[in-house]
Design a protein around this motif. Structure first.
Motif, PDB file in Angstrom:
ATOM      1  N   PHE A  37      22.947 -26.746  -2.563  1.00  0.00           N
ATOM      2  CA  PHE A  37      23.470 -25.332  -1.912  1.00  0.00           C
ATOM      3  C   PHE A  37      22.512 -23.975  -1.906  1.00  0.00           C
ATOM      4  O   PHE A  37      21.470 -24.964  -2.962  1.00  0.00           O
ATOM      5  CB  PHE A  37      25.009 -24.860  -2.758  1.00  0.00           C
ATOM      6  N   ARG A  38      22.339 -22.922  -1.538  1.00  0.00           N
ATOM      7  CA  ARG A  38      21.268 -21.581  -1.951  1.00  0.00           C
ATOM      8  C   ARG A  38      22.535 -20.692  -2.091  1.00  0.00           C
ATOM      9  O   ARG A  38      23.061 -20.364  -0.973  1.00  0.00           O
ATOM     10  CB  ARG A  38      20.186 -22.260  -1.274  1.00  0.00           C
ATOM     11  N   GLN A  39      21.383 -20.167  -2.718  1.00  0.00           N
ATOM     12  CA  GLN A  39      22.068 -18.523  -2.789  1.00  0.00           C
ATOM     13  C   GLN A  39      20.596 -17.768  -2.660  1.00  0.00           C
ATOM     14  O   GLN A  39      19.892 -17.153  -3.684  1.00  0.00           O
ATOM     15  CB  GLN A  39      22.178 -18.441  -4.309  1.00  0.00           C
ATOM     16  N   ALA A  40      20.937 -16.543  -2.023  1.00  0.00           N
ATOM     17  CA  ALA A  40      20.033 -15.837  -1.101  1.00  0.00           C
ATOM     18  C   ALA A  40      20.132 -14.249  -2.289  1.00  0.00           C
ATOM     19  O   ALA A  40      21.091 -14.466  -2.404  1.00  0.00           O
ATOM     20  CB  ALA A  40      20.208 -15.677   0.153  1.00  0.00           C
ATOM     21  N   GLU A  44      26.005 -14.287  -1.427  1.00  0.00           N
ATOM     22  CA  GLU A  44      27.177 -15.684  -1.986  1.00  0.00           C
ATOM     23  C   GLU A  44      26.229 -16.927  -1.705  1.00  0.00           C
ATOM     24  O   GLU A  44      25.127 -17.164  -1.209  1.00  0.00           O
ATOM     25  CB  GLU A  44      28.292 -15.658  -1.681  1.00  0.00           C
ATOM     26  N   ARG A  45      26.509 -17.708  -2.623  1.00  0.00           N
ATOM     27  CA  ARG A  45      25.884 -19.363  -2.965  1.00  0.00           C
ATOM     28  C   ARG A  45      26.508 -19.952  -1.145  1.00  0.00           C
ATOM     29  O   ARG A  45      27.854 -20.271  -1.182  1.00  0.00           O
ATOM     30  CB  ARG A  45      26.534 -19.545  -3.867  1.00  0.00           C
ATOM     31  N   GLU A  46      25.755 -21.076  -0.427  1.00  0.00           N
ATOM     32  CA  GLU A  46      26.463 -21.337   0.255  1.00  0.00           C
ATOM     33  C   GLU A  46      25.910 -22.354   0.745  1.00  0.00           C
ATOM     34  O   GLU A  46      24.425 -22.820  -0.405  1.00  0.00           O
ATOM     35  CB  GLU A  46      25.621 -20.476   1.615  1.00  0.00           C
ATOM     36  N   VAL A  93      17.413 -19.365  -4.296  1.00  0.00           N
ATOM     37  CA  VAL A  93      17.606 -20.224  -5.382  1.00  0.00           C
ATOM     38  C   VAL A  93      18.400 -21.977  -4.735  1.00  0.00           C
ATOM     39  O   VAL A  93      19.513 -20.826  -4.422  1.00  0.00           O
ATOM     40  CB  VAL A  93      18.275 -19.854  -6.684  1.00  0.00           C
ATOM     41  N   TYR A  94      17.607 -22.795  -4.847  1.00  0.00           N
ATOM     42  CA  TYR A  94      18.422 -23.282  -4.236  1.00  0.00           C
ATOM     43  C   TYR A  94      19.574 -25.051  -5.822  1.00  0.00           C
ATOM     44  O   TYR A  94      18.537 -24.812  -6.506  1.00  0.00           O
ATOM     45  CB  TYR A  94      17.801 -25.073  -3.337  1.00  0.00           C
ATOM     46  N   TYR A  95      20.431 -24.866  -5.419  1.00  0.00           N
ATOM     47  CA  TYR A  95      20.676 -25.950  -6.638  1.00  0.00           C
ATOM     48  C   TYR A  95      21.781 -27.446  -5.906  1.00  0.00           C
ATOM     49  O   TYR A  95      22.310 -27.643  -5.054  1.00  0.00           O
ATOM     50  CB  TYR A  95      22.704 -25.293  -6.635  1.00  0.00           C
ATOM     51  N   CYS A  96      21.647 -27.894  -6.806  1.00  0.00           N
ATOM     52  CA  CYS A  96      22.110 -29.389  -6.651  1.00  0.00           C
ATOM     53  C   CYS A  96      23.356 -30.006  -7.136  1.00  0.00           C
ATOM     54  O   CYS A  96      23.288 -29.164  -8.088  1.00  0.00           O
ATOM     55  CB  CYS A  96      21.359 -30.401  -8.218  1.00  0.00           C
ATOM     56  N   ALA A  97      23.898 -30.398  -6.356  1.00  0.00           N
ATOM     57  CA  ALA A  97      25.478 -30.197  -7.031  1.00  0.00           C
ATOM     58  C   ALA A  97      26.052 -31.681  -6.675  1.00  0.00           C
ATOM     59  O   ALA A  97      25.710 -32.629  -6.047  1.00  0.00           O
ATOM     60  CB  ALA A  97      26.162 -29.754  -6.021  1.00  0.00           C
ATOM     61  N   ARG A  98      26.881 -32.741  -7.691  1.00  0.00           N
ATOM     62  CA  ARG A  98      27.401 -33.735  -7.166  1.00  0.00           C
ATOM     63  C   ARG A  98      29.350 -33.464  -7.732  1.00  0.00           C
ATOM     64  O   ARG A  98      29.252 -31.792  -7.345  1.00  0.00           O
ATOM     65  CB  ARG A  98      27.650 -34.469  -9.077  1.00  0.00           C
ATOM     66  N   GLY A  99      29.837 -33.919  -6.260  1.00  0.00           N
ATOM     67  CA  GLY A  99      30.705 -33.584  -5.545  1.00  0.00           C
ATOM     68  C   GLY A  99      31.384 -34.563  -4.975  1.00  0.00           C
ATOM     69  O   GLY A  99      30.907 -36.041  -5.439  1.00  0.00           O
ATOM     70  N   ARG A 100      32.217 -34.731  -4.017  1.00  0.00           N
ATOM     71  CA  ARG A 100      32.982 -35.074  -3.297  1.00  0.00           C
ATOM     72  C   ARG A 100      33.100 -35.051  -2.100  1.00  0.00           C
ATOM     73  O   ARG A 100      32.952 -33.614  -1.531  1.00  0.00           O
ATOM     74  CB  ARG A 100      34.170 -35.824  -3.620  1.00  0.00           C
ATOM     75  N   PHE A 101      34.069 -35.734  -0.930  1.00  0.00           N
ATOM     76  CA  PHE A 101      33.453 -35.800   0.479  1.00  0.00           C
ATOM     77  C   PHE A 101      35.135 -35.767   0.179  1.00  0.00           C
ATOM     78  O   PHE A 101      35.460 -36.379   0.945  1.00  0.00           O
ATOM     79  CB  PHE A 101      32.936 -35.847   1.666  1.00  0.00           C
ATOM     80  N   PRO A 102      35.861 -34.353   0.530  1.00  0.00           N
ATOM     81  CA  PRO A 102      37.442 -34.150   0.341  1.00  0.00           C
ATOM     82  C   PRO A 102      38.182 -34.053   2.315  1.00  0.00           C
ATOM     83  O   PRO A 102      39.505 -34.976   2.464  1.00  0.00           O
ATOM     84  CB  PRO A 102      37.642 -32.541   0.408  1.00  0.00           C
ATOM     85  N   SER A 103      36.877 -33.808   3.031  1.00  0.00           N
ATOM     86  CA  SER A 103      37.023 -34.412   4.717  1.00  0.00           C
ATOM     87  C   SER A 103      35.158 -34.829   5.432  1.00  0.00           C
ATOM     88  O   SER A 103      34.413 -35.390   4.339  1.00  0.00           O
ATOM     89  CB  SER A 103      37.687 -33.506   5.357  1.00  0.00           C
TER      90      SER A 103
END
Length: 122
Positions: A37-40, A44-46, A93-103
Motif C-alpha cells: 500500500f502507499r500513502q502520499a 489516504e493510504r491506498e 510512504v510504501y507499506y508492506c502488509a500481510r493479509g488475504r484475498f476475500p475475493s
C-alpha cells in the motif's frame, strides 16, 4: 508475532526504477498473501499490489498496472515491489502488509510494516 520490515525507496527521478523489499518473520509466512500500500502526503493510504502465498494471483491498482510488479521469494520470506517508469505522483510512504484475498480482485491487510519513503522528482 508477525514482523514486516521494508527496505528500499529513497530518492528517485521521474523515469527511474526502484525496488522495495519486505522481509517477514513468523512461521506461517508461506500461507499468507502479501501486499503493498502507499500513502502520499495529505492523502489516504491506498492499495498498490498484492500477491498470493504461492505467487498467484497478483492484483494491481490501475495507477500502477504495467509499471509495477509484485513478486515473492518464499525461501527468503521476502516480497518485492519492482517499480519502473516512476512518476512524481508515486511519491509516498510504501507499506508492506500481510493479509488475504476475500475475493479474486481485492486484498484485506491485517499486519503492517513500518513503511519506506519514496520521493520521485520531476
Amino acid at each position: 508475532q508477525v514482523q514486516l520490515v521494508e527496505s528500499g525507496g529513497g530518492l528517485a527521478q521521474a523515469g527511474d526504477s526502484q525496488r522495495l523489499s519486505c522481509v517477514a518473520s513468523g512461521r506461517t509466512w508461506i500461507r499468507y498473501a502479501m501486499g503493498w500500500f502507499r500513502q502520499a502526503p495529505g492523502k489516504e493510504r491506498e492499495f498498490v499490489a498484492a500477491i498470493g502465498g504461492s505467487g498467484e494471483p497478483t492484483i494491481y491498482a490501475d495507477s500502477v498496472r504495467g509499471r509495477f510488479t509484485i513478486s515473492r521469494e518464499n525461501s527468503k520470506n521476502t516480497v518485492y515491489l519492482q517499480m519502473n517508469s516512476l512518476k512524481p505522483e508515486d511519491t509516498a510512504v510504501y507499506y508492506c502488509a500481510r493479509g488475504r484475498f476475500p475475493s479474486s480482485n481485492s486484498f484485506t491487510p491485517d499486519y503492517w510494516g513500518q513503511g519506506a519513503h519514496l520521493t520521485v522528482s520531476s
